[in-house]
Scaffold this motif. Structure first.
Motif, PDB file in Angstrom:
ATOM      1  N   PHE A 191       0.836  -1.198   0.000  1.00  0.00           N
ATOM      2  CA  PHE A 191       0.000   0.000   0.000  1.00  0.00           C
ATOM      3  C   PHE A 191       0.873   1.252   0.000  1.00  0.00           C
ATOM      4  N   THR A 192       0.243   2.377  -0.361  1.00  0.00           N
ATOM      5  CA  THR A 192       0.895   3.675  -0.285  1.00  0.00           C
ATOM      6  C   THR A 192      -0.190   4.728  -0.107  1.00  0.00           C
ATOM      7  N   SER A 193       0.207   5.989  -0.028  1.00  0.00           N
ATOM      8  CA  SER A 193      -0.749   7.089   0.129  1.00  0.00           C
ATOM      9  C   SER A 193      -0.296   8.250  -0.743  1.00  0.00           C
ATOM     10  N   VAL A 194      -1.166   9.233  -0.900  1.00  0.00           N
ATOM     11  CA  VAL A 194      -0.811  10.400  -1.705  1.00  0.00           C
ATOM     12  C   VAL A 194       0.406  11.119  -1.120  1.00  0.00           C
ATOM     13  N   PRO A 195       0.418  11.460   0.195  1.00  0.00           N
ATOM     14  CA  PRO A 195       1.598  12.146   0.744  1.00  0.00           C
ATOM     15  C   PRO A 195       2.873  11.312   0.625  1.00  0.00           C
ATOM     16  N   GLU A 196       2.763  10.016   0.879  1.00  0.00           N
ATOM     17  CA  GLU A 196       3.941   9.145   0.839  1.00  0.00           C
ATOM     18  C   GLU A 196       4.500   9.053  -0.575  1.00  0.00           C
ATOM     19  N   LEU A 197       3.627   8.859  -1.558  1.00  0.00           N
ATOM     20  CA  LEU A 197       4.063   8.763  -2.948  1.00  0.00           C
ATOM     21  C   LEU A 197       4.647  10.092  -3.418  1.00  0.00           C
ATOM     22  N   SER A 198       4.038  11.185  -2.998  1.00  0.00           N
ATOM     23  CA  SER A 198       4.503  12.513  -3.384  1.00  0.00           C
ATOM     24  C   SER A 198       5.917  12.777  -2.880  1.00  0.00           C
ATOM     25  N   VAL A 199       6.175  12.424  -1.612  1.00  0.00           N
ATOM     26  CA  VAL A 199       7.501  12.646  -1.022  1.00  0.00           C
ATOM     27  C   VAL A 199       8.529  11.694  -1.631  1.00  0.00           C
ATOM     28  N   ALA A 200       8.155  10.416  -1.779  1.00  0.00           N
ATOM     29  CA  ALA A 200       9.100   9.404  -2.264  1.00  0.00           C
ATOM     30  C   ALA A 200       9.571   9.693  -3.681  1.00  0.00           C
ATOM     31  N   LYS A 201       8.681  10.214  -4.529  1.00  0.00           N
ATOM     32  CA  LYS A 201       9.019  10.421  -5.935  1.00  0.00           C
ATOM     33  C   LYS A 201       9.209  11.887  -6.308  1.00  0.00           C
ATOM     34  N   GLY A 202       9.033  12.780  -5.332  1.00  0.00           N
ATOM     35  CA  GLY A 202       9.207  14.197  -5.616  1.00  0.00           C
ATOM     36  C   GLY A 202       8.127  14.761  -6.520  1.00  0.00           C
ATOM     37  N   VAL A 231      -5.266   9.261   7.077  1.00  0.00           N
ATOM     38  CA  VAL A 231      -4.707   9.432   5.734  1.00  0.00           C
ATOM     39  C   VAL A 231      -5.198   8.273   4.871  1.00  0.00           C
ATOM     40  N   ARG A 232      -5.767   8.577   3.733  1.00  0.00           N
ATOM     41  CA  ARG A 232      -6.296   7.530   2.848  1.00  0.00           C
ATOM     42  C   ARG A 232      -5.153   6.676   2.305  1.00  0.00           C
ATOM     43  N   LEU A 233      -5.305   5.369   2.448  1.00  0.00           N
ATOM     44  CA  LEU A 233      -4.317   4.428   1.932  1.00  0.00           C
ATOM     45  C   LEU A 233      -4.862   3.758   0.672  1.00  0.00           C
ATOM     46  N   TYR A 234      -3.960   3.447  -0.233  1.00  0.00           N
ATOM     47  CA  TYR A 234      -4.310   2.739  -1.467  1.00  0.00           C
ATOM     48  C   TYR A 234      -3.590   1.391  -1.458  1.00  0.00           C
ATOM     49  N   TRP A 235      -4.377   0.324  -1.375  1.00  0.00           N
ATOM     50  CA  TRP A 235      -3.834  -1.034  -1.320  1.00  0.00           C
ATOM     51  C   TRP A 235      -3.833  -1.650  -2.717  1.00  0.00           C
ATOM     52  N   PHE A 236      -2.795  -2.451  -2.992  1.00  0.00           N
ATOM     53  CA  PHE A 236      -2.662  -3.109  -4.295  1.00  0.00           C
ATOM     54  C   PHE A 236      -2.711  -4.626  -4.103  1.00  0.00           C
ATOM     55  N   PRO A 237      -3.859  -5.247  -4.401  1.00  0.00           N
ATOM     56  CA  PRO A 237      -3.985  -6.699  -4.232  1.00  0.00           C
ATOM     57  C   PRO A 237      -2.951  -7.491  -5.029  1.00  0.00           C
ATOM     58  N   CYS A 238      -2.494  -6.932  -6.153  1.00  0.00           N
ATOM     59  CA  CYS A 238      -1.537  -7.660  -6.990  1.00  0.00           C
ATOM     60  C   CYS A 238      -0.191  -7.851  -6.308  1.00  0.00           C
ATOM     61  N   LEU A 239       0.055  -7.127  -5.211  1.00  0.00           N
ATOM     62  CA  LEU A 239       1.345  -7.218  -4.528  1.00  0.00           C
ATOM     63  C   LEU A 239       1.364  -8.272  -3.428  1.00  0.00           C
TER      64      LEU A 239
END
Length: 247
Positions: A191-202, A231-239
């Motif tokens: 899983f990830t979130s908007v803030p986490e993805l934003s910080v991790a990838k700039g 904080v809304r989380l986005y889960w990926f079942p494929c993982l």
């Protein structure tokens, strides 16, 4: 004053050049003929090998993968025709078409959970369960070969690499670079979130949110609003997880 080679000398040089050219063509012709004869002999030996080791090719996934590699080295495709000598000698044509049907069934069974994106290892395990313990073992290499055969039928079956992991997509569509990056960012946690993805990838938060929302609409991500920090989380079942093994 130094004299040139003269007409006789020039004619001799031309004849010599033509002789060298003819000799070169003869060597090339003989070499090509020898290679063709060696290839025919090797293919004949390969056919005899296939007949003698039919049971090992059918029952041992590692042996089967090595046999495919040996065939590829001489331009032989054991799966090229269900009526070919190779199919009759090994039964591989029927084997991979049957396996292809089981791949389709496993992908369809899990599509409502993972949006049509399934890790290759999870798909291989799902297919193995469908085949039962009495059937020949199936490897990831076998699943990949079956998927390549399915491509001619259309339907969106595609092999993908995301973050060094292999996935199978069973629905038409395309994962662009941003979507692949978001799935990769979810990593082993799933899983990830908007803030986490934003910080991790700039990325600007708008870009991260747009990508995750698109993945959610495609059924590849699930939304979780129950985190303690809200904080809304986005889960990926494929993982990983139950959704992968449900097929």
């Amino acid at each position: 004053m130094r004299r040139g080679p003269g007409i006789a000398g020039l004619q001799h040089a031309v004849r010599q050049k033509e002789q060298f050219k003819a000799a070169g063509e003869e060597v090339k012709k003989n070499t090509l003929q020898a290679l063709q004869e060696q290839l025919v002999a090797f293919r004949s030996s390969l056919e005899e090998f296939a007949r003698r080791h039919r049971s090992e090719v059918r029952s041992d996934p590692v042996f089967r993968a090595q046999f495919h590699a040996m065939c590829a080295s001489v331009g032989v495709d054991p799966l090229s025709s269900s009526k070919s000598l190779w199919a009759s000698a090994l039964g591989l044509g029927d084997y991979y078409y049957e396996l292809g049907v089981q791949v389709v069934e496993a992908c369809l069974a899990s599509r409502s959970l993972n949006g049509g994106l399934m890790e290759l290892g999870a798909l291989q395990r799902a297919v193995a369960r469908r085949r039962g313990t009495s059937a020949e073992p199936v490897s990831q290499d076998d699943v990949v070969r079956a998927i390549k055969k399915l491509r001619v039928l259309g339907g969106g079956f595609e092999l993908l690499s995301i973050g060094g992991r292999s996935f199978v997509r069973s629905v038409p569509g395309e994962l662009n670079t941003d979507k692949n990056t978001a799935i990769e960012a979810a990593g082993s946690r799933g899983f990830t979130s908007v803030p986490e993805l934003s910080v991790a990838k700039g990325w600007p938060q708008g870009r991260a949110e747009s990508v995750l929302q698109a993945l959610t609409l495609e059924g590849l991500a699930w939304v979780d609003d129950g985190a303690p920090d809200r904080v809304r989380l986005y889960w990926f079942p494929c993982l990983g997880g139950a959704a992968q093994e449900a097929a």
